[in-house]
Design a protein around this motif. Structure first.
Motif, PDB file in Angstrom:
ATOM      1  N   GLY A  57      54.754  53.860   7.863  1.00 30.69           N
ATOM      2  CA  GLY A  57      55.013  52.318   8.099  1.00 30.69           C
ATOM      3  C   GLY A  57      56.304  53.122   8.656  1.00 30.69           C
ATOM      4  O   GLY A  57      56.796  53.651   8.196  1.00 30.69           O
ATOM      5  N   ARG A  79      57.150  62.788   8.477  1.00 30.67           N
ATOM      6  CA  ARG A  79      55.571  62.665   7.442  1.00 30.67           C
ATOM      7  C   ARG A  79      54.073  62.851   7.945  1.00 30.67           C
ATOM      8  O   ARG A  79      53.538  63.262   7.163  1.00 30.67           O
ATOM      9  CB  ARG A  79      56.351  62.148   7.084  1.00 30.67           C
ATOM     10  N   LYS A 127      48.941  55.912 -11.464  1.00 28.49           N
ATOM     11  CA  LYS A 127      49.264  56.558 -10.531  1.00 28.49           C
ATOM     12  C   LYS A 127      48.222  57.738 -10.088  1.00 28.49           C
ATOM     13  O   LYS A 127      48.341  58.352 -11.433  1.00 28.49           O
ATOM     14  CB  LYS A 127      50.401  57.158  -9.622  1.00 28.49           C
ATOM     15  N   LYS A 183      50.884  60.870   3.283  1.00 23.01           N
ATOM     16  CA  LYS A 183      50.596  59.140   2.843  1.00 23.01           C
ATOM     17  C   LYS A 183      49.368  58.848   3.312  1.00 23.01           C
ATOM     18  O   LYS A 183      49.057  58.856   4.881  1.00 23.01           O
ATOM     19  CB  LYS A 183      51.694  58.283   3.787  1.00 23.01           C
ATOM     20  N   GLU A 242      56.358  54.527  -9.539  1.00 27.07           N
ATOM     21  CA  GLU A 242      57.140  54.329  -7.892  1.00 27.07           C
ATOM     22  C   GLU A 242      56.410  52.828  -8.419  1.00 27.07           C
ATOM     23  O   GLU A 242      55.477  52.172  -8.779  1.00 27.07           O
ATOM     24  CB  GLU A 242      56.730  54.757  -6.844  1.00 27.07           C
ATOM     25  N   GLY A 243      56.274  51.784  -7.226  1.00 34.69           N
ATOM     26  CA  GLY A 243      55.878  50.472  -6.401  1.00 34.69           C
ATOM     27  C   GLY A 243      54.254  51.153  -5.386  1.00 34.69           C
ATOM     28  O   GLY A 243      54.576  52.277  -5.598  1.00 34.69           O
ATOM     29  N   PRO A 244      53.221  50.167  -5.812  1.00 36.41           N
ATOM     30  CA  PRO A 244      52.976  50.377  -4.661  1.00 36.41           C
ATOM     31  C   PRO A 244      52.773  51.249  -3.334  1.00 36.41           C
ATOM     32  O   PRO A 244      51.944  52.048  -2.642  1.00 36.41           O
ATOM     33  CB  PRO A 244      52.011  48.722  -4.972  1.00 36.41           C
ATOM     34  N   GLY A 245      53.853  50.364  -2.404  1.00 38.81           N
ATOM     35  CA  GLY A 245      54.328  50.817  -1.838  1.00 38.81           C
ATOM     36  C   GLY A 245      55.758  50.695  -1.701  1.00 38.81           C
ATOM     37  O   GLY A 245      55.844  50.524  -0.271  1.00 38.81           O
ATOM     38  N   GLU A 246      56.317  51.066  -2.785  1.00 41.26           N
ATOM     39  CA  GLU A 246      58.020  51.421  -2.704  1.00 41.26           C
ATOM     40  C   GLU A 246      58.515  52.154  -3.250  1.00 41.26           C
ATOM     41  O   GLU A 246      57.596  52.405  -4.458  1.00 41.26           O
ATOM     42  CB  GLU A 246      58.817  50.269  -3.342  1.00 41.26           C
ATOM     43  N   ASN A 247      59.463  53.164  -3.700  1.00 37.00           N
ATOM     44  CA  ASN A 247      60.072  53.946  -4.056  1.00 37.00           C
ATOM     45  C   ASN A 247      60.892  53.449  -4.813  1.00 37.00           C
ATOM     46  O   ASN A 247      60.986  51.668  -5.039  1.00 37.00           O
ATOM     47  CB  ASN A 247      60.886  54.634  -3.966  1.00 37.00           C
ATOM     48  N   ILE A 272      61.107  58.085   3.135  1.00 36.72           N
ATOM     49  CA  ILE A 272      62.275  57.979   3.594  1.00 36.72           C
ATOM     50  C   ILE A 272      63.389  56.567   3.064  1.00 36.72           C
ATOM     51  O   ILE A 272      64.015  57.048   3.678  1.00 36.72           O
ATOM     52  CB  ILE A 272      61.406  57.732   4.970  1.00 36.72           C
ATOM     53  N   ARG A 299      64.085  56.073   0.512  1.00 33.64           N
ATOM     54  CA  ARG A 299      64.637  56.581  -0.261  1.00 33.64           C
ATOM     55  C   ARG A 299      65.650  57.443  -0.018  1.00 33.64           C
ATOM     56  O   ARG A 299      66.836  57.327  -0.949  1.00 33.64           O
ATOM     57  CB  ARG A 299      63.563  57.300  -1.099  1.00 33.64           C
ATOM     58  N   THR A 315      62.598  50.539  -2.677  1.00 35.77           N
ATOM     59  CA  THR A 315      63.359  50.672  -1.100  1.00 35.77           C
ATOM     60  C   THR A 315      62.445  50.739  -0.932  1.00 35.77           C
ATOM     61  O   THR A 315      60.921  51.508  -0.888  1.00 35.77           O
ATOM     62  CB  THR A 315      64.434  51.856  -1.210  1.00 35.77           C
ATOM     63  N   SER A 358      60.556  51.303   3.848  1.00 32.69           N
ATOM     64  CA  SER A 358      60.306  51.206   4.932  1.00 32.69           C
ATOM     65  C   SER A 358      59.881  49.706   5.460  1.00 32.69           C
ATOM     66  O   SER A 358      60.301  48.583   5.784  1.00 32.69           O
ATOM     67  CB  SER A 358      59.249  52.159   6.176  1.00 32.69           C
TER      68      SER A 358
HETATM   69  C1  PLP Z   1      53.817  55.150  -2.024  1.00 27.80           C
HETATM   70  C2  PLP Z   1      54.781  54.576  -1.467  1.00 27.80           C
HETATM   71  N1  PLP Z   1      55.839  54.858  -2.025  1.00 27.80           N
HETATM   72  C3  PLP Z   1      57.304  54.808  -1.691  1.00 27.80           C
HETATM   73  C4  PLP Z   1      56.672  54.396  -0.054  1.00 27.80           C
HETATM   74  C5  PLP Z   1      58.259  53.878   0.854  1.00 27.80           C
HETATM   75  O1  PLP Z   1      58.194  55.185   1.459  1.00 27.80           O
HETATM   76  P1  PLP Z   1      59.288  55.270   2.695  1.00 27.80           P
HETATM   77  O2  PLP Z   1      60.757  54.587   2.524  1.00 27.80           O
HETATM   78  O3  PLP Z   1      59.331  56.333   3.506  1.00 27.80           O
HETATM   79  O4  PLP Z   1      58.524  54.191   3.713  1.00 27.80           O
HETATM   80  C6  PLP Z   1      55.960  53.763   0.743  1.00 27.80           C
HETATM   81  C7  PLP Z   1      55.753  52.962   2.084  1.00 27.80           C
HETATM   82  O5  PLP Z   1      55.432  54.414   2.616  1.00 27.80           O
HETATM   83  C8  PLP Z   1      54.308  53.987  -0.115  1.00 27.80           C
HETATM   84  O6  PLP Z   1      53.769  52.978   0.403  1.00 27.80           O
END
Ligand code: PLP
Length: 309
Positions: free
Chosen positions: A41, A62, A150, A161, A195-200, A222, A224, A258, A260
């Motif tokens: 993403g 990645r 997790k 990913k 972390e979050g479900p889709g975030e650091n 990235i 992060r 954080t 994308s």
């Molecule tokens: C589980 C998880 N952690 C962290 C991130 C943050 O990663 P990035 O900053 O590369 O988008 C994401 C999103 O891609 C994610 O899905």
């Protein structure tokens, strides 16, 4: 906003540009049954020099790295995927957008072993505003520590990913939203903050910045990495190889996510505990402002992070 309301017409699939509605797969596609896909993403930002993909090479690196544990071989090169992505953005005349590349085991047989299933690849782009809402960026969000943990990195490579991993993210995120929170924080198997479900996640305490290390079962984000660099360049000490206990969330001066999609999103409450003053903290604001100045091209530093469309 659903896809039907968006003005996007083309998807790139296995080397071809196809109409949005024709980008289909068979129901016996391996990845649909076993989660055997890897994805990215990324964002393309509107800058003074036109649309620019942010840290695109790192996203491609990645993507290819995520294939490794699954012995998946993407048929196209970095260059072909880059050309395809830029062409998609140009064709749809998008000033800024989200970019979703996906590689997955396709249709051939349905043993768990992917056997002769082909590796298929697609890229889609579409307009996508603030992931957790504009208000979230300014005022922060309430989050809940999920009851789900997790996957441990000894159980599945958490630094890849992989599509299948995201049912864990879905469970955690939906549990949070059912309970009136915007997002979840997920602990790792040891009970430390992952972390979050889709975030650091980042934590600020006594003027220093902390983020869980890569051995805490996190994705090597990235954003992060970008935020660590930005914060250090601003003069902050950043600890990025640490474990963070659940209790440290409550006593943090500031917390932020954080990603994308999520960019830099302040956190104002965790469960029933107010973080700091319950607003976007000053260090979060400084880093967030700098982040948006960079990605929206209001500074000519960090030029190496951009791939112009
Ligand atoms: C589980 C998880 N952690 C962290 C991130 C943050 O990663 P990035 O900053 O590369 O988008 C994401 C999103 O891609 C994610 O899905």
């Amino acid at each position: 906003m659903g896809f039907d309301e968006m003005d996007v017409e083309t998807i790139w699939m296995d080397g071809e540009f196809v109409d949005w509605d024709d980008a289909q797969v068979h129901v016996l596609t391996h990845a649909l049954h076993y989660g055997s896909g890897v994805f990215e993403g990324a964002r393309c930002y509107e800058t003074e020099n036109g649309p620019a993909l942010f840290r695109w090479e790192e996203h491609l690196d990645r993507l290819f790295a995520s294939c490794k544990p699954y012995e998946m071989e993407i048929q196209q090169s970095h260059e072909e995927l880059t050309t395809a992505t830029k062409e998609l953005i140009r064709r749809q005349d998008l000033a800024s957008c989200y970019v979703r590349p996906l590689a997955f085991y396709g249709y051939e047989s349905l043993g768990v072993s992917p056997g002769d299933c082909p590796t298929r690849t697609m890229i889609a782009v579409w307009p996508w505003g603030a992931y957790l809402g504009e208000d979230a960026l300014e005022n922060g969000i309430d989050v809940m520590v999920s009851s789900w943990r997790k996957h441990a990195s000894s159980q599945i490579p958490t630094n890849a990913k992989t599509t299948g991993l995201y049912v864990n993210s879905m469970l955690a995120g939906e549990e949070a939203r059912r309970n009136g929170y915007a997002e979840a924080i997920v602990l790792n198997k040891e009970g430390n903050v992952a972390e979050g479900p889709g975030e650091n996640l980042f934590l600020v305490r006594d003027g220093e910045i902390f983020t869980p290390g890569l051995s805490e079962s996190i994705l090597d984000g990235i954003t992060r990495d970008s935020v660590i660099r930005i914060a250090r360049d601003l003069g902050y000490t950043v600890h990025d190889t640490v474990s963070i206990s659940r209790g440290e969330l409550n006593t943090a001066d500031e917390l932020f996510f954080t990603g994308s999609a999520a960019e830099v999103t302040p956190i104002k409450r965790v469960d029933n505990v107010t973080i700091g003053e319950g607003t976007r903290g000053p260090i979060t604001e400084e880093i967030q402002t700098r982040f948006f100045d960079i990605v929206e091209g209001r500074t000519d530093e960090y030029e190496e992070w951009f791939e112009y469309v």
